[in-house]
Write a protein that holds these residues in place. Structure first.
Motif, PDB file in Angstrom:
ATOM      1  N   THR A 224      14.626   7.016 -21.188  1.00  0.00           N
ATOM      2  CA  THR A 224      14.429   8.426 -20.835  1.00  0.00           C
ATOM      3  C   THR A 224      15.599   9.273 -21.294  1.00  0.00           C
ATOM      4  OG1 THR A 224      13.056   7.877 -18.909  1.00  0.00           O
ATOM      5  CG2 THR A 224      14.132  10.030 -18.909  1.00  0.00           C
ATOM      6  N   LEU A 225      16.799   8.773 -21.063  1.00  0.00           N
ATOM      7  CA  LEU A 225      17.991   9.526 -21.440  1.00  0.00           C
ATOM      8  C   LEU A 225      18.117   9.664 -22.950  1.00  0.00           C
ATOM      9  CD1 LEU A 225      20.436   7.989 -18.822  1.00  0.00           C
ATOM     10  CD2 LEU A 225      19.862  10.412 -19.011  1.00  0.00           C
ATOM     11  N   HIS A 226      17.967   8.580 -23.664  1.00  0.00           N
ATOM     12  CA  HIS A 226      18.116   8.633 -25.113  1.00  0.00           C
ATOM     13  C   HIS A 226      17.031   9.482 -25.769  1.00  0.00           C
ATOM     14  CE1 HIS A 226      21.171   5.295 -26.228  1.00  0.00           C
ATOM     15  NE2 HIS A 226      21.502   5.896 -25.104  1.00  0.00           N
ATOM     16  N   ALA A 227      15.893   9.591 -25.115  1.00  0.00           N
ATOM     17  CA  ALA A 227      14.815  10.422 -25.658  1.00  0.00           C
ATOM     18  C   ALA A 227      15.159  11.907 -25.616  1.00  0.00           C
ATOM     19  CB  ALA A 227      13.520  10.174 -24.879  1.00  0.00           C
ATOM     20  N   GLN A 228      16.206  12.270 -24.858  1.00  0.00           N
ATOM     21  CA  GLN A 228      16.610  13.675 -24.765  1.00  0.00           C
ATOM     22  C   GLN A 228      17.446  14.125 -25.959  1.00  0.00           C
ATOM     23  OE1 GLN A 228      15.088  15.276 -22.310  1.00  0.00           O
ATOM     24  NE2 GLN A 228      14.315  13.227 -21.778  1.00  0.00           N
ATOM     25  N   VAL A 233      18.767  20.859 -32.056  1.00  0.00           N
ATOM     26  CA  VAL A 233      19.533  21.819 -31.250  1.00  0.00           C
ATOM     27  C   VAL A 233      20.946  21.316 -30.974  1.00  0.00           C
ATOM     28  CG1 VAL A 233      17.466  22.770 -30.187  1.00  0.00           C
ATOM     29  CG2 VAL A 233      18.663  20.881 -29.062  1.00  0.00           C
ATOM     30  N   GLY A 234      21.264  20.124 -31.483  1.00  0.00           N
ATOM     31  CA  GLY A 234      22.613  19.600 -31.344  1.00  0.00           C
ATOM     32  C   GLY A 234      22.899  18.844 -30.068  1.00  0.00           C
ATOM     33  N   THR A 235      21.853  18.480 -29.340  1.00  0.00           N
ATOM     34  CA  THR A 235      22.039  17.743 -28.090  1.00  0.00           C
ATOM     35  C   THR A 235      21.994  16.248 -28.347  1.00  0.00           C
ATOM     36  OG1 THR A 235      21.044  19.496 -26.753  1.00  0.00           O
ATOM     37  CG2 THR A 235      21.064  17.277 -25.795  1.00  0.00           C
ATOM     38  N   THR A 236      22.994  15.528 -27.842  1.00  0.00           N
ATOM     39  CA  THR A 236      22.995  14.077 -27.957  1.00  0.00           C
ATOM     40  C   THR A 236      23.280  13.468 -26.590  1.00  0.00           C
ATOM     41  OG1 THR A 236      25.355  13.961 -28.520  1.00  0.00           O
ATOM     42  CG2 THR A 236      23.790  14.104 -30.345  1.00  0.00           C
ATOM     43  N   VAL A 237      22.599  12.361 -26.316  1.00  0.00           N
ATOM     44  CA  VAL A 237      22.811  11.599 -25.082  1.00  0.00           C
ATOM     45  C   VAL A 237      23.068  10.157 -25.476  1.00  0.00           C
ATOM     46  CG1 VAL A 237      21.884  10.935 -22.837  1.00  0.00           C
ATOM     47  CG2 VAL A 237      21.225  13.123 -23.840  1.00  0.00           C
ATOM     48  N   ALA A 267      23.480  27.349 -22.031  1.00  0.00           N
ATOM     49  CA  ALA A 267      22.116  27.238 -21.508  1.00  0.00           C
ATOM     50  C   ALA A 267      21.611  25.800 -21.594  1.00  0.00           C
ATOM     51  CB  ALA A 267      21.183  28.179 -22.274  1.00  0.00           C
ATOM     52  N   GLU A 268      21.884  25.143 -22.712  1.00  0.00           N
ATOM     53  CA  GLU A 268      21.460  23.756 -22.874  1.00  0.00           C
ATOM     54  C   GLU A 268      22.254  22.840 -21.948  1.00  0.00           C
ATOM     55  OE1 GLU A 268      19.320  20.495 -24.871  1.00  0.00           O
ATOM     56  OE2 GLU A 268      18.979  22.523 -24.111  1.00  0.00           O
ATOM     57  N   ALA A 269      23.510  23.163 -21.733  1.00  0.00           N
ATOM     58  CA  ALA A 269      24.319  22.371 -20.800  1.00  0.00           C
ATOM     59  C   ALA A 269      23.722  22.425 -19.399  1.00  0.00           C
ATOM     60  CB  ALA A 269      25.757  22.884 -20.778  1.00  0.00           C
ATOM     61  N   ASN A 270      23.332  23.607 -18.978  1.00  0.00           N
ATOM     62  CA  ASN A 270      22.738  23.750 -17.643  1.00  0.00           C
ATOM     63  C   ASN A 270      21.413  23.010 -17.542  1.00  0.00           C
ATOM     64  OD1 ASN A 270      24.892  25.368 -16.875  1.00  0.00           O
ATOM     65  ND2 ASN A 270      23.841  27.280 -17.385  1.00  0.00           N
ATOM     66  N   ARG A 271      20.599  23.113 -18.589  1.00  0.00           N
ATOM     67  CA  ARG A 271      19.294  22.436 -18.578  1.00  0.00           C
ATOM     68  C   ARG A 271      19.460  20.928 -18.514  1.00  0.00           C
ATOM     69  NH1 ARG A 271      15.460  19.876 -21.622  1.00  0.00           N
ATOM     70  NH2 ARG A 271      16.852  19.673 -23.422  1.00  0.00           N
ATOM     71  N   MET A 272      20.330  20.390 -19.364  1.00  0.00           N
ATOM     72  CA  MET A 272      20.510  18.945 -19.415  1.00  0.00           C
ATOM     73  C   MET A 272      21.211  18.415 -18.168  1.00  0.00           C
ATOM     74  SD  MET A 272      19.055  17.527 -21.933  1.00  0.00           S
ATOM     75  CE  MET A 272      19.836  15.931 -21.670  1.00  0.00           C
ATOM     76  N   ASN A 273      22.103  19.180 -17.624  1.00  0.00           N
ATOM     77  CA  ASN A 273      22.782  18.749 -16.400  1.00  0.00           C
ATOM     78  C   ASN A 273      21.777  18.596 -15.265  1.00  0.00           C
ATOM     79  OD1 ASN A 273      25.390  18.278 -14.957  1.00  0.00           O
ATOM     80  ND2 ASN A 273      24.765  20.080 -13.809  1.00  0.00           N
ATOM     81  N   GLU A 274      20.880  19.561 -15.149  1.00  0.00           N
ATOM     82  CA  GLU A 274      19.852  19.491 -14.111  1.00  0.00           C
ATOM     83  C   GLU A 274      18.918  18.305 -14.352  1.00  0.00           C
ATOM     84  OE1 GLU A 274      16.304  22.320 -12.162  1.00  0.00           O
ATOM     85  OE2 GLU A 274      17.621  23.087 -13.752  1.00  0.00           O
ATOM     86  N   LEU A 275      18.552  18.077 -15.610  1.00  0.00           N
ATOM     87  CA  LEU A 275      17.645  16.972 -15.935  1.00  0.00           C
ATOM     88  C   LEU A 275      18.268  15.619 -15.595  1.00  0.00           C
ATOM     89  CD1 LEU A 275      15.471  16.643 -19.110  1.00  0.00           C
ATOM     90  CD2 LEU A 275      16.853  14.712 -18.360  1.00  0.00           C
ATOM     91  N   ILE A 276      19.509  15.417 -15.998  1.00  0.00           N
ATOM     92  CA  ILE A 276      20.150  14.118 -15.783  1.00  0.00           C
ATOM     93  C   ILE A 276      20.386  13.861 -14.294  1.00  0.00           C
ATOM     94  CG2 ILE A 276      22.249  12.767 -16.197  1.00  0.00           C
ATOM     95  CD1 ILE A 276      22.375  14.066 -18.978  1.00  0.00           C
ATOM     96  N   LEU A 277      20.872  14.875 -13.592  1.00  0.00           N
ATOM     97  CA  LEU A 277      21.104  14.695 -12.159  1.00  0.00           C
ATOM     98  C   LEU A 277      19.804  14.522 -11.381  1.00  0.00           C
ATOM     99  CD1 LEU A 277      23.955  17.309 -11.529  1.00  0.00           C
ATOM    100  CD2 LEU A 277      24.160  14.821 -11.682  1.00  0.00           C
TER     101      LEU A 277
END
Length: 388
Positions: A224-228, A233-237, A267-277
């Motif tokens: 799930t995490l790696h699929a993000q 958009v430059g997002t890596t997990v 904005a992406e930081a906030n979105r991903m932070n909420e998703l991971i938590l």
């Protein structure tokens, strides 16, 4: 030749002598005693070139230094907005590394040693830029040089000092190194998380259905995490560390993982932070717990940062060389400065390569040029700041 550049070229051997002293005083991030001793050395060194030094004490981490020039005691409450320089003196290298990785200069002017590129070379260049302003122009504009002792472990105790100084500054110039000489106008934000899964132990052969495998659940979470990851958009997990279980014939009762997140925008930081938590268990019989947060907010390229880069590029051209800009995935203390709305230009330190690696090095002949660029940049920012 520009008089400041000429002065620094003439004093290159002294710069290298200072560099040797800095590098040969080992400062692992987790060795408070060594860091505090270096801070005391740096205090004396800075005072020797007219700096007014304040030790910012830390109980758990190394002490930090706030050094100022061209300011009086009323400056903090006045309209004076100093130029902020930021650099760190802690390194990733363990005590004793010098025995196998000594300070040395080869025939091609490549200088190596632990922490030389990241970032004691930048510190030396910063101090020599100020020295050049004092000696050549006979004037040092208002400057605050913040030297911290915990950057490599997240700037855990220095972050409030960095943010406070950035809010008061006209611009923040970060003395982190540059592998190819490019100046950094954007950095990704960094998130660090710890995922814990609780399962249920059972005999893997006799009663496999009675157990709940924490490892199996963790595998689902990793996917799930790696699929993000979204390179568009430059997002890596990245799940970089995983451990769990007890024995091969026991259904794993627990598992843990460490996660690294990199994002380009707030904005992406906030979105991903909420998703991971907010991760939820794939198996309802398992329990998933996530801790962590955004460790460094993104350093986004703003119009003010672009203006700073344009100024630096023009100054470099006057000094006889060219600089370009780049956005990078790694974070620095510049991220904290940018997050409070201060224009930031990063990568103004040493030119070389091999950060955190055994081939860490800088190029000796670049030191006078980069120090000259920094000095003239400080001078121009101070001149153009409308608050002065």
């Amino acid at each position: 030749m520009d008089p400041i550049l000429s002065y620094l070229v003439d004093h290159q051997q002294e710069m290298l002598a200072d560099l040797r002293t800095f590098v040969c005083t080992e400062t692992p991030s987790t060795d408070k005693d060594r860091l505090d001793k270096f801070a005391e050395f740096l205090r004396s060194y800075a005072e020797g070139i007219g700096g007014q030094v304040e030790v910012l004490e830390s109980t758990e981490y190394g002490n930090h230094l706030r050094i100022e020039w061209g300011m009086d005691r009323d400056s903090l409450s006045s309209s004076v907005k100093p130029v902020l320089l930021v650099g760190h003196f802690d390194t990733v290298w363990s005590l004793g590394t010098l025995e196998t990785m000594p300070f040395q200069i080869d025939a091609n002017g490549r200088v190596s040693g632990p922490g030389i590129f990241d970032m004691k070379g930048g510190l030396v260049q910063g101090f020599w830029a100020i020295r050049a302003l004092r000696e050549v122009t006979r004037h040092v504009p208002p400057i605050v040089f913040l030297c911290n002792a915990d950057e490599e472990i997240g700037s855990r105790s220095s972050r409030p000092f960095i943010e406070a100084e950035a809010k008061r500054a006209s611009a923040a110039l970060i003395l982190e190194a540059s592998q190819d000489g490019k100046l950094k106008t954007a950095r990704k934000g960094v998130g660090i998380y710890h995922v814990t899964v609780e399962g249920k132990a059972a005999h893997a052969g006799l009663d496999p259905l009675a157990g709940v495998s924490a490892i199996e659940e963790m595998a689902h979470q990793i996917l799930t995490l790696h699929a993000q990851t979204d390179m568009g958009v430059g997002t890596t997990v990245n799940v970089g560390v995983v451990q769990g279980g007890t024995r091969s014939n026991v259904t794993a009762p627990s598992a843990e993982a460490e996660v690294d997140l990199r994002v380009v925008t707030t904005a992406e930081a906030n979105r991903m932070n909420e998703l991971i938590l907010g991760l939820e268990a794939h198996n309802p019989r398992a329990k998933v717990r996530v801790t962590g947060d955004i460790n460094r907010p993104p350093m986004e390229r703003t119009e003010a940062t672009a203006k700073l880069f344009g100024l630096a590029k023009s100054i470099a051209a006057d000094l006889g060389f060219d600089v370009d800009e780049v956005a990078v995935g790694g974070g620095s203390d510049g991220n904290f400065c940018a997050a409070v709305g201060t224009p930031v230009l990063d990568g103004l330190g040493a030119v070389g390569g091999g950060a955190h690696a055994v081939h860490e090095h800088l190029i000796a002949d670049e030191m006078p040029r980069r120090a000259a660029l920094l000095a003239r940049l400080i001078e121009q920012i101070a001149t153009e700041d409308p608050n002065r």
